[in-house]
Design a protein around this motif. Structure first.
Motif, short mmCIF file in Angstrom:
data_model
loop_
_atom_site.label_atom_id
_atom_site.label_comp_id
_atom_site.label_asym_id
_atom_site.label_seq_id
_atom_site.Cartn_x
_atom_site.Cartn_y
_atom_site.Cartn_z
N SER A 114 34.19 -1.61 9.78
CA SER A 114 33.61 -2.73 10.50
C SER A 114 33.83 -2.60 12.01
N VAL A 115 32.84 -3.02 12.78
CA VAL A 115 32.99 -3.12 14.23
C VAL A 115 33.34 -4.56 14.61
N LEU A 116 33.46 -5.45 13.62
CA LEU A 116 33.77 -6.85 13.86
C LEU A 116 35.25 -7.18 13.74
N GLY A 117 36.00 -6.33 13.09
CA GLY A 117 37.43 -6.55 12.90
C GLY A 117 38.04 -5.32 12.26
N PRO A 118 39.35 -5.31 12.10
CA PRO A 118 40.05 -4.12 11.60
C PRO A 118 39.98 -3.99 10.08
N TYR A 119 38.76 -3.81 9.57
CA TYR A 119 38.56 -3.76 8.13
C TYR A 119 37.69 -2.57 7.74
N TYR A 120 37.92 -2.09 6.54
CA TYR A 120 37.06 -1.05 5.99
C TYR A 120 36.89 -1.29 4.50
N GLY A 121 35.90 -0.62 3.94
CA GLY A 121 35.67 -0.71 2.51
C GLY A 121 35.19 0.61 1.96
N VAL A 122 35.65 0.93 0.76
CA VAL A 122 35.17 2.09 0.02
C VAL A 122 34.59 1.53 -1.27
N HIS A 123 33.31 1.77 -1.47
CA HIS A 123 32.57 1.18 -2.58
C HIS A 123 32.17 2.31 -3.52
N SER A 124 32.81 2.37 -4.68
CA SER A 124 32.61 3.49 -5.58
C SER A 124 32.24 3.00 -6.97
N ARG A 125 31.52 3.84 -7.67
CA ARG A 125 31.22 3.54 -9.08
C ARG A 125 32.43 3.73 -9.97
N GLY A 126 33.48 4.27 -9.43
CA GLY A 126 34.72 4.38 -10.19
C GLY A 126 34.90 5.68 -10.94
N GLU A 127 34.18 6.73 -10.55
CA GLU A 127 34.39 8.02 -11.19
C GLU A 127 35.83 8.46 -10.97
N PRO A 128 36.44 9.07 -11.98
CA PRO A 128 37.86 9.46 -11.86
C PRO A 128 38.01 10.74 -11.03
N ASP A 129 38.05 10.58 -9.72
CA ASP A 129 38.31 11.72 -8.85
C ASP A 129 39.07 11.24 -7.62
N GLU A 130 39.36 12.16 -6.73
CA GLU A 130 40.19 11.87 -5.55
C GLU A 130 39.40 11.35 -4.37
N ILE A 131 38.09 11.30 -4.44
CA ILE A 131 37.27 11.03 -3.25
C ILE A 131 37.59 9.67 -2.62
N PRO A 132 37.64 8.55 -3.37
CA PRO A 132 37.95 7.27 -2.71
C PRO A 132 39.28 7.29 -1.94
N ALA A 133 40.29 7.89 -2.52
CA ALA A 133 41.59 7.95 -1.85
C ALA A 133 41.53 8.82 -0.60
N VAL A 134 40.82 9.94 -0.67
CA VAL A 134 40.68 10.83 0.49
C VAL A 134 39.95 10.11 1.62
N VAL A 135 38.88 9.40 1.28
CA VAL A 135 38.11 8.66 2.28
C VAL A 135 38.98 7.57 2.91
N ALA A 136 39.71 6.82 2.10
CA ALA A 136 40.59 5.77 2.62
C ALA A 136 41.65 6.36 3.55
N GLU A 137 42.25 7.48 3.16
CA GLU A 137 43.25 8.13 4.02
C GLU A 137 42.64 8.56 5.35
N GLU A 138 41.45 9.10 5.31
CA GLU A 138 40.78 9.54 6.54
C GLU A 138 40.46 8.35 7.44
N ILE A 139 39.98 7.26 6.86
CA ILE A 139 39.69 6.06 7.65
C ILE A 139 40.97 5.54 8.30
N GLU A 140 42.04 5.42 7.52
CA GLU A 140 43.29 4.88 8.06
C GLU A 140 43.90 5.79 9.12
N ALA A 141 43.69 7.09 9.01
CA ALA A 141 44.18 8.01 10.04
C ALA A 141 43.33 7.91 11.31
N THR A 142 42.04 7.69 11.15
CA THR A 142 41.13 7.61 12.29
C THR A 142 41.18 6.24 12.95
#
Length: 187
Positions: A114-142
């Motif tokens: 978001s450009v409106l506040g310090p928030y992010y979202g990862v919206h996934s169909r829930g496939e069992p893989d590492e992608i949501p966690a990797v994306v969240a880690e990258e967002i939080e690092a950036t």
């Protein structure tokens, strides 16, 4: 720190006027205010302008993720002058790229900052893989200090907000803070 419903609604109402329909000026009687005249809309425009100024940070992050995954940047409208409330992108998992015209051929993960506040979202169909966690880690690092909005809050309808692509009474907190692009991936 835990995000609260009240905090999120305060952010939404800072950028979206309550009870004002997004109607073009030509359909409103003379001297009547319209959506684009509101202080909230002005703040949304300013936030989008800040988002454009900070776009290189987003671009560098999605380039890093794009090196690992099949990624599509959905923030080009913001970059070219739109008034989007967030940066957005989609990741296609290998099965999404199969040439089958079905739901499985659509992107199965999107993410938003978001450009409106310090928030992010990862919206996934829930496939069992590492992608949501990797994306969240990258967002939080950036974007240090940004937090994910939990589904029990993000899916809450904001009944008195009208915005592009969503009628009044249908926008959720997720849509208000991340745009209608949030709905492009079915969970």
């Amino acid at each position: 720190m835990k995000i609260t419903r009240s905090e999120l609604l305060d952010v939404v109402y800072r950028f979206y006027p309550r009870g004002v329909q997004k109607i073009m000026r030509i359909y409103v009687p003379p001297n009547e205010p319209v959506y684009d005249d509101t202080e909230e809309h002005r703040r949304l425009v300013e936030a989008a302008n800040r988002g454009r100024a900070e776009y290189p940070t987003w671009e560098a992050m999605i380039d890093r993720l794009g090196d690992r995954y099949s990624l599509q940047n959905e923030s080009l409208n913001l970059f070219t002058g739109g008034i989007d409330p967030a940066y957005s992108a989609r990741i296609y998992r290998p099965k999404d790229l199969e040439p089958v015209p079905s739901l499985s051929s659509r992107a199965s993960l999107s993410f938003h900052v978001s450009v409106l506040g310090p928030y992010y979202g990862v919206h996934s169909r829930g496939e069992p893989d590492e992608i949501p966690a990797v994306v969240a880690e990258e967002i939080e690092a950036t974007y240090p200090g940004y937090q994910p909005i939990p589904p029990e809050l993000g899916n809450e309808v904001v009944p008195d907000v009208d915005m592009d692509g969503v009628m009044m009474g249908e926008a959720t907190i997720y849509v208000c803070l991340f745009s209608v692009v949030w709905t492009w991936v079915d969970p």
